[in-house]
Design a protein around this motif. Structure first.
Motif, PDB file in Angstrom:
ATOM      1  N   LEU A  62      34.054  30.155 -14.232  1.00 28.71           N
ATOM      2  CA  LEU A  62      33.125  29.852 -15.166  1.00 28.71           C
ATOM      3  C   LEU A  62      32.257  31.083 -15.554  1.00 28.71           C
ATOM      4  CD1 LEU A  62      31.570  26.832 -13.429  1.00 28.71           C
ATOM      5  CD2 LEU A  62      32.915  27.013 -15.482  1.00 28.71           C
ATOM      6  N   ASN A  63      32.761  32.253 -15.105  1.00 31.86           N
ATOM      7  CA  ASN A  63      32.261  33.725 -15.340  1.00 31.86           C
ATOM      8  C   ASN A  63      30.838  33.769 -14.857  1.00 31.86           C
ATOM      9  OD1 ASN A  63      34.569  34.746 -17.009  1.00 31.86           O
ATOM     10  ND2 ASN A  63      34.050  33.899 -18.599  1.00 31.86           N
ATOM     11  N   VAL A  64      30.643  33.342 -13.850  1.00 28.21           N
ATOM     12  CA  VAL A  64      29.328  33.603 -13.150  1.00 28.21           C
ATOM     13  C   VAL A  64      29.571  35.049 -12.444  1.00 28.21           C
ATOM     14  CG1 VAL A  64      27.784  32.852 -11.220  1.00 28.21           C
ATOM     15  CG2 VAL A  64      28.931  31.275 -12.601  1.00 28.21           C
ATOM     16  N   PHE A  65      30.581  35.330 -11.844  1.00 30.91           N
ATOM     17  CA  PHE A  65      30.747  36.760 -11.438  1.00 30.91           C
ATOM     18  C   PHE A  65      31.585  37.429 -12.644  1.00 30.91           C
ATOM     19  CE2 PHE A  65      30.921  34.119  -7.571  1.00 30.91           C
ATOM     20  CZ  PHE A  65      29.512  34.255  -7.163  1.00 30.91           C
ATOM     21  N   LYS A  66      31.032  38.703 -12.802  1.00 27.56           N
ATOM     22  CA  LYS A  66      31.823  39.519 -13.849  1.00 27.56           C
ATOM     23  C   LYS A  66      32.642  40.661 -13.139  1.00 27.56           C
ATOM     24  CE  LYS A  66      28.532  38.168 -17.065  1.00 27.56           C
ATOM     25  NZ  LYS A  66      28.611  37.307 -18.192  1.00 27.56           N
ATOM     26  N   LEU A  86      33.441  29.308  -9.682  1.00 29.54           N
ATOM     27  CA  LEU A  86      32.214  30.144 -10.222  1.00 29.54           C
ATOM     28  C   LEU A  86      32.969  31.327 -11.013  1.00 29.54           C
ATOM     29  CD1 LEU A  86      29.767  30.039  -7.360  1.00 29.54           C
ATOM     30  CD2 LEU A  86      29.593  28.729  -9.525  1.00 29.54           C
ATOM     31  N   LYS A  87      33.951  31.977 -10.542  1.00 27.45           N
ATOM     32  CA  LYS A  87      34.758  32.978 -11.206  1.00 27.45           C
ATOM     33  C   LYS A  87      35.338  32.377 -12.467  1.00 27.45           C
ATOM     34  CE  LYS A  87      36.919  36.237  -8.957  1.00 27.45           C
ATOM     35  NZ  LYS A  87      37.946  37.047  -7.949  1.00 27.45           N
ATOM     36  N   ALA A 119      22.841  34.323  -2.592  1.00 22.24           N
ATOM     37  CA  ALA A 119      24.143  33.608  -3.067  1.00 22.24           C
ATOM     38  C   ALA A 119      25.085  33.544  -1.933  1.00 22.24           C
ATOM     39  CB  ALA A 119      24.658  34.811  -4.134  1.00 22.24           C
ATOM     40  N   THR A 130      34.579  39.339  -4.134  1.00 19.68           N
ATOM     41  CA  THR A 130      33.237  39.308  -4.725  1.00 19.68           C
ATOM     42  C   THR A 130      31.912  39.589  -4.062  1.00 19.68           C
ATOM     43  OG1 THR A 130      32.928  36.816  -4.384  1.00 19.68           O
ATOM     44  CG2 THR A 130      34.058  37.473  -6.259  1.00 19.68           C
TER      45      THR A 130
END
Length: 82
Positions: free
Chosen positions: A78-82, A75-76, A31, A23
């Motif tokens: 939870l779709n924070v990073f697309k 976080l991935k 971040a 990521t």
């Protein structure tokens, strides 16, 4: 001075974990710092729960990177990073 050291170490830990989790291109400096600091806390907490205690600086750094990687995985999910 301790704050500056914490920010730099947090940034490095977050950057290394973002490279492990692929990521890196999606995360900025802020971040990386947040993920590094929170991930280091998470790694220490998880290590304590599992009975794994770092006995050296390298062990502490590796445990911090694992914690930051777990945080990025959450976080991935939870779709924070697309």
């Amino acid at each position: 001075m301790n704050l500056v050291i914490s920010l730099v170490v947090g940034a490095v830990i977050g950057w290394l974990a973002s490279m492990v989790m692929k990521t890196n291109a999606q995360m900025g400096t802020i971040a990386n710092i947040v993920v590094g600091i929170v991930g280091a806390w998470l790694g220490a907490w998880l290590g304590g729960m599992l009975g794994v205690a770092p006995t050296s600086l390298l062990g502490g750094i590796l445990l911090s990177i694992v914690g930051a990687s777990v945080l990025i995985a959450i976080l991935k999910a939870l779709n924070v990073f697309k």
